[in-house]
Design an enzyme around this catalytic site. Structure first.
Site, mmCIF file in Angstrom:
data_model
loop_
_atom_site.group_PDB
_atom_site.id
_atom_site.type_symbol
_atom_site.label_atom_id
_atom_site.label_comp_id
_atom_site.label_asym_id
_atom_site.label_seq_id
_atom_site.Cartn_x
_atom_site.Cartn_y
_atom_site.Cartn_z
ATOM 1 N N ARG A 279 0.856 -1.187 0.000
ATOM 2 C CA ARG A 279 0.000 0.000 0.000
ATOM 3 C C ARG A 279 0.891 1.234 0.000
ATOM 4 N NH1 ARG A 279 -1.865 -3.800 3.586
ATOM 5 N NH2 ARG A 279 -3.935 -4.667 3.117
ATOM 6 N N LYS A 301 4.840 -1.894 8.084
ATOM 7 C CA LYS A 301 3.694 -1.705 8.970
ATOM 8 C C LYS A 301 2.421 -2.081 8.226
ATOM 9 C CE LYS A 301 5.645 1.887 11.927
ATOM 10 N NZ LYS A 301 5.501 3.280 12.434
ATOM 11 N N HIS A 363 -2.533 3.198 -6.185
ATOM 12 C CA HIS A 363 -3.085 1.904 -5.775
ATOM 13 C C HIS A 363 -3.175 0.966 -6.977
ATOM 14 C CE1 HIS A 363 -5.069 -0.552 -2.726
ATOM 15 N NE2 HIS A 363 -5.897 -0.962 -3.662
ATOM 16 N N ARG A 366 -0.300 -1.331 -6.997
ATOM 17 C CA ARG A 366 -0.510 -2.485 -6.111
ATOM 18 C C ARG A 366 -1.393 -3.525 -6.808
ATOM 19 N NH1 ARG A 366 -0.887 -4.307 -0.739
ATOM 20 N NH2 ARG A 366 -2.968 -4.941 -0.041
ATOM 21 N N HIS A 389 -2.612 -9.087 2.357
ATOM 22 C CA HIS A 389 -4.039 -9.365 2.390
ATOM 23 C C HIS A 389 -4.340 -10.408 3.465
ATOM 24 C CE1 HIS A 389 -4.378 -7.911 -2.003
ATOM 25 N NE2 HIS A 389 -4.897 -7.009 -1.206
ATOM 26 N N TYR A 399 -3.734 -23.331 8.665
ATOM 27 C CA TYR A 399 -2.744 -24.366 8.435
ATOM 28 C C TYR A 399 -1.485 -23.894 7.702
ATOM 29 C CZ TYR A 399 -6.450 -27.508 9.922
ATOM 30 O OH TYR A 399 -7.423 -28.122 10.660
#
Length: 445
Positions: A279, A301, A363, A366, A389, A399
């Site tokens: 981001r 972060k 964006h 991204r 994400h 898992y």
């Protein structure tokens, strides 16, 4: 008890008897009215009477502050209360309480009418910034301030003045007048000219009203959140899905143009946005302490997990190594108040225009990383984890625990493919064959 007809002269002449702490003189005209003189020369009118077979005494006031006629009238009033079975002291307490309540009610009413959205908005933002679990980014904080700004200020790179924010028209409205009908009318007007900004403003305003409803002072002014309106939501409409993305064929002209940007920090930042898939604020807030060149990873972060580690791929590492170390920020800016990159969109838009490419948001870079990663058949979970994400599905959530080395394997493949398609011949000495020619293209040729 000495009783005399009070006159101005007798009151003036009366003094405390020697060797006593106080002396009393009583009036024959107003029953219960007395004058008390203390050893230090202070004189005060008092009232004394019997109530329920007990003596009660209360001070009327200092002799200098009360005219004799008024003191006598007050004594007669108190006598009426006593004859009616009331304690003047209790009556005084109740009257004072009633006055205090009336004053408090008046102040509360005045406060309710004077507190506007513009007054509480900075307090709301400051409170949320100070909350430890809040996690607001600087971009989010700036959005709150921009959406309610008055406008009319000079822009840094343009002669045009800033425009009022969508919430500015509501900033002077008292909270008690911020009704559902008022919000619906505002939504209709704003949706005609700037629906995207209006939708964002509506969402932020809704959160602010929720905060007000739990505030110790403002909760009475906002008993119900006025932004929860179906009509307002319908007026603002649904946001359109953005489809801006760099296609495979666009990579070469995009890299050529971006690498020609004169500011090396902005050039490196834009390339890293595409190659890391982070981001915009995550990357802009990157510190040198977050970059580990030795072990090849970056700590970013994360608004989902708080922080995540992503691989430091070879080309991104070279870009970062060439940046000046002016302060703690990787993407520093001496001109910015924060000391780090603030607004790279202008340079990016100019690069897009020079390359003849369609409009592409930051964006969108991204989004491009997520899209281009599929050319290497990268597992969706790996690309999602690199981008920060949230895990999808029971298997991903409970898992799969991918080590950084596994992410680095695929991340390096993605970077290599993108650079090849962009015509950027980049290789590192340890990966290059001794018989092959290693061409390292600098950030700014």
């Amino acid at each position: 008890m000495a009783r005399v007809k009070f006159t101005a002269g007798r009151i003036r002449a009366f003094e405390c008897e020697p060797c006593k702490s106080q002396s009393f003189l009583w009036d024959t005209e107003a029953p219960g009215l007395g004058l008390r003189a203390t050893a230090n020369g202070v004189k005060a009118y008092i009232f004394q009477a019997k109530l329920n077979n007990a003596t009660l005494r209360t001070t009327i006031g200092l002799e200098k502050a009360w005219h004799l006629d008024k003191a006598q009238a007050e004594a007669r009033r108190l006598k009426v209360l006593v004859d009616g079975g009331q304690d003047p002291r209790q009556v005084k307490v109740e009257q004072q309480a009633a006055q205090d309540a009336a004053r408090d009610a008046a102040e509360a009413a005045s406060l309710r009418e004077s507190v506007t959205l513009g007054h509480i908005w900075p307090e709301y933002v400051a409170d949320r910034i100070g909350s430890r679990e809040n996690g607001w980014s600087e971009h989010h904080i700036a959005a709150h301030r921009k959406l309610i700004q008055a406008g009319g200020e000079a822009r840094s790179r343009s002669r045009k003045l800033t425009q009022p924010g969508p919430l500015f028209t509501l900033s002077s409205v008292p909270l008690i007048a911020l009704t559902t009908e008022r919000i619906e009318e505002w939504a209709k007007v704003e949706a005609k000219t700037r629906p995207s900004s209006a939708r964002l403003s509506w969402r932020l305003l809704k959160a602010c009203m929720n905060w007000c409803s739990t505030h110790k002072i403002y909760s009475d002014m906002v008993p119900n959140n006025p932004t929860k309106s179906t009509r307002a939501r319908e007026s603002l409409g649904k946001p359109k899905k953005r489809n801006d993305v760099l296609q495979r064929a666009m990579l070469k002209p995009w890299f050529d143009a971006v690498r020609q940007i004169k500011n090396p920090v902005i050039s490196a930042y834009l390339q890293c946005l595409l190659l890391v898939g982070a981001r915009r604020d995550e990357l802009a807030q990157l510190r040198w302490d977050d970059v580990n060149f030795r072990w090849g990873y970056i700590t970013i972060k994360d608004k989902i997990e708080g922080a995540r580690q992503v691989p430091l791929t070879p080309y991104v590492a070279r870009l970062l190594e060439q940046l000046p170390r002016r302060n703690e920020w990787v993407f520093s800016s001496p001109a910015a108040a924060s000391g780090r990159i603030a607004e790279p969109r202008i340079a990016h838009n100019e690069a897009l225009a020079s390359a003849g490419l369609p409009h592409l948001t930051l964006h969108g870079l991204r989004r491009s990383f997520a899209t281009l990663s599929e050319w290497e058949e990268t597992p969706a979970g790996i690309a999602a984890q690199i981008q920060g994400h949230a895990p999808q599905g029971v298997r991903e959530q409970n898992y799969i625990r991918r080590p950084l080395d596994l992410l680095a394997k695929w991340h390096a493949k993605i970077e290599t493919w993108i650079l090849q398609e962009a015509g950027v011949n980049f290789a590192t000495p340890r990966h290059a064959d001794e018989h092959s020619q290693v061409v390292e293209i600098p950030v700014h040729p």
